[in-house]
Design a protein around this motif. Structure first.
Motif, PDB file in Angstrom:
ATOM      1  N   LEU A  18       0.823  -1.216   0.000  1.00 45.12           N
ATOM      2  CA  LEU A  18       0.000   0.000   0.000  1.00 45.12           C
ATOM      3  C   LEU A  18       0.855   1.264   0.000  1.00 45.12           C
ATOM      4  O   LEU A  18       0.558   2.232  -0.708  1.00 45.12           O
ATOM      5  N   VAL A  19       1.934   1.252   0.770  1.00 48.61           N
ATOM      6  CA  VAL A  19       2.825   2.411   0.815  1.00 48.61           C
ATOM      7  C   VAL A  19       3.527   2.591  -0.534  1.00 48.61           C
ATOM      8  O   VAL A  19       3.749   3.713  -0.985  1.00 48.61           O
ATOM      9  N   THR A  20       3.872   1.494  -1.191  1.00 50.43           N
ATOM     10  CA  THR A  20       4.490   1.579  -2.516  1.00 50.43           C
ATOM     11  C   THR A  20       3.541   2.212  -3.516  1.00 50.43           C
ATOM     12  O   THR A  20       3.948   3.055  -4.335  1.00 50.43           O
ATOM     13  N   VAL A  21       2.276   1.852  -3.477  1.00 48.74           N
ATOM     14  CA  VAL A  21       1.281   2.476  -4.357  1.00 48.74           C
ATOM     15  C   VAL A  21       1.163   3.963  -4.035  1.00 48.74           C
ATOM     16  O   VAL A  21       1.088   4.802  -4.939  1.00 48.74           O
ATOM     17  N   ALA A  22       1.169   4.314  -2.763  1.00 50.35           N
ATOM     18  CA  ALA A  22       1.103   5.725  -2.371  1.00 50.35           C
ATOM     19  C   ALA A  22       2.324   6.489  -2.876  1.00 50.35           C
ATOM     20  O   ALA A  22       2.215   7.637  -3.319  1.00 50.35           O
ATOM     21  N   ALA A  23       3.501   5.864  -2.847  1.00 48.95           N
ATOM     22  CA  ALA A  23       4.713   6.508  -3.363  1.00 48.95           C
ATOM     23  C   ALA A  23       4.602   6.740  -4.859  1.00 48.95           C
ATOM     24  O   ALA A  23       5.015   7.788  -5.369  1.00 48.95           O
ATOM     25  N   PHE A  24       4.039   5.782  -5.570  1.00 46.99           N
ATOM     26  CA  PHE A  24       3.841   5.927  -7.011  1.00 46.99           C
ATOM     27  C   PHE A  24       2.915   7.103  -7.310  1.00 46.99           C
ATOM     28  O   PHE A  24       3.195   7.922  -8.176  1.00 46.99           O
ATOM     29  N   VAL A  25       1.842   7.217  -6.568  1.00 51.73           N
ATOM     30  CA  VAL A  25       0.892   8.323  -6.753  1.00 51.73           C
ATOM     31  C   VAL A  25       1.535   9.652  -6.369  1.00 51.73           C
ATOM     32  O   VAL A  25       1.387  10.662  -7.068  1.00 51.73           O
ATOM     33  N   ALA A  26       2.281   9.669  -5.269  1.00 57.00           N
ATOM     34  CA  ALA A  26       2.907  10.910  -4.791  1.00 57.00           C
ATOM     35  C   ALA A  26       3.903  11.459  -5.797  1.00 57.00           C
ATOM     36  O   ALA A  26       4.135  12.669  -5.846  1.00 57.00           O
ATOM     37  N   ARG A  27       4.469  10.605  -6.610  1.00 60.79           N
ATOM     38  CA  ARG A  27       5.474  11.046  -7.587  1.00 60.79           C
ATOM     39  C   ARG A  27       4.875  12.010  -8.603  1.00 60.79           C
ATOM     40  O   ARG A  27       5.580  12.818  -9.201  1.00 60.79           O
ATOM     41  N   PHE A  28       3.578  11.964  -8.812  1.00 60.00           N
ATOM     42  CA  PHE A  28       2.932  12.797  -9.830  1.00 60.00           C
ATOM     43  C   PHE A  28       2.396  14.114  -9.296  1.00 60.00           C
ATOM     44  O   PHE A  28       1.879  14.916 -10.070  1.00 60.00           O
ATOM     45  N   PHE A  29       2.493  14.356  -8.016  1.00 53.49           N
ATOM     46  CA  PHE A  29       1.991  15.593  -7.436  1.00 53.49           C
ATOM     47  C   PHE A  29       3.129  16.574  -7.190  1.00 53.49           C
ATOM     48  O   PHE A  29       4.215  16.194  -6.757  1.00 53.49           O
ATOM     49  N   ALA A  30       2.858  17.845  -7.456  1.00 51.82           N
ATOM     50  CA  ALA A  30       3.835  18.899  -7.157  1.00 51.82           C
ATOM     51  C   ALA A  30       3.935  19.034  -5.645  1.00 51.82           C
ATOM     52  O   ALA A  30       2.932  18.956  -4.936  1.00 51.82           O
ATOM     53  N   GLN A  31       5.142  19.254  -5.166  1.00 49.59           N
ATOM     54  CA  GLN A  31       5.351  19.347  -3.729  1.00 49.59           C
ATOM     55  C   GLN A  31       6.087  20.631  -3.398  1.00 49.59           C
ATOM     56  O   GLN A  31       6.967  21.049  -4.131  1.00 49.59           O
TER      57      GLN A  31
END
Length: 85
Positions: free
Chosen positions: A67-80
């Motif tokens: 689940l955390v790996t999927v969240a990391a994949f999604v987070a990669r596409f958001f501006a921070q």
């Protein structure tokens, strides 16, 4: 112009702000957490092999790591904040 038989090769380069990305990006933090959770799952398996029965069911940390790996994949596409491009 490259032809279809020999695709153009691009050099792999680091981002100009790679250190900031490494320190600040949520995707990197989440990938580190996923690695830690995977390590805990392996540790539980090793302890179970030596007759230690943990109170946490086997596989819980593996699921959390996924689940955390999927969240990391999604987070990669958001501006921070604090990171440009």
């Amino acid at each position: 112009m490259p032809n279809a038989a020999s695709p153009a090769r691009e050099r792999v380069r680091l981002l100009h702000n790679w250190w900031d990305v490494l320190r600040l990006a949520w995707s990197v933090r989440l990938m580190a957490l996923a690695g830690l959770l995977s390590g805990v799952e392996v540790l539980i398996q090793v302890l179970t092999a030596y007759a230690y029965q943990p109170s946490i069911p086997v596989g819980v940390f593996a699921v959390l790591s996924g689940l955390v790996t999927v969240a990391a994949f999604v987070a990669r596409f958001f501006a921070q904040k604090g990171l440009s491009e």
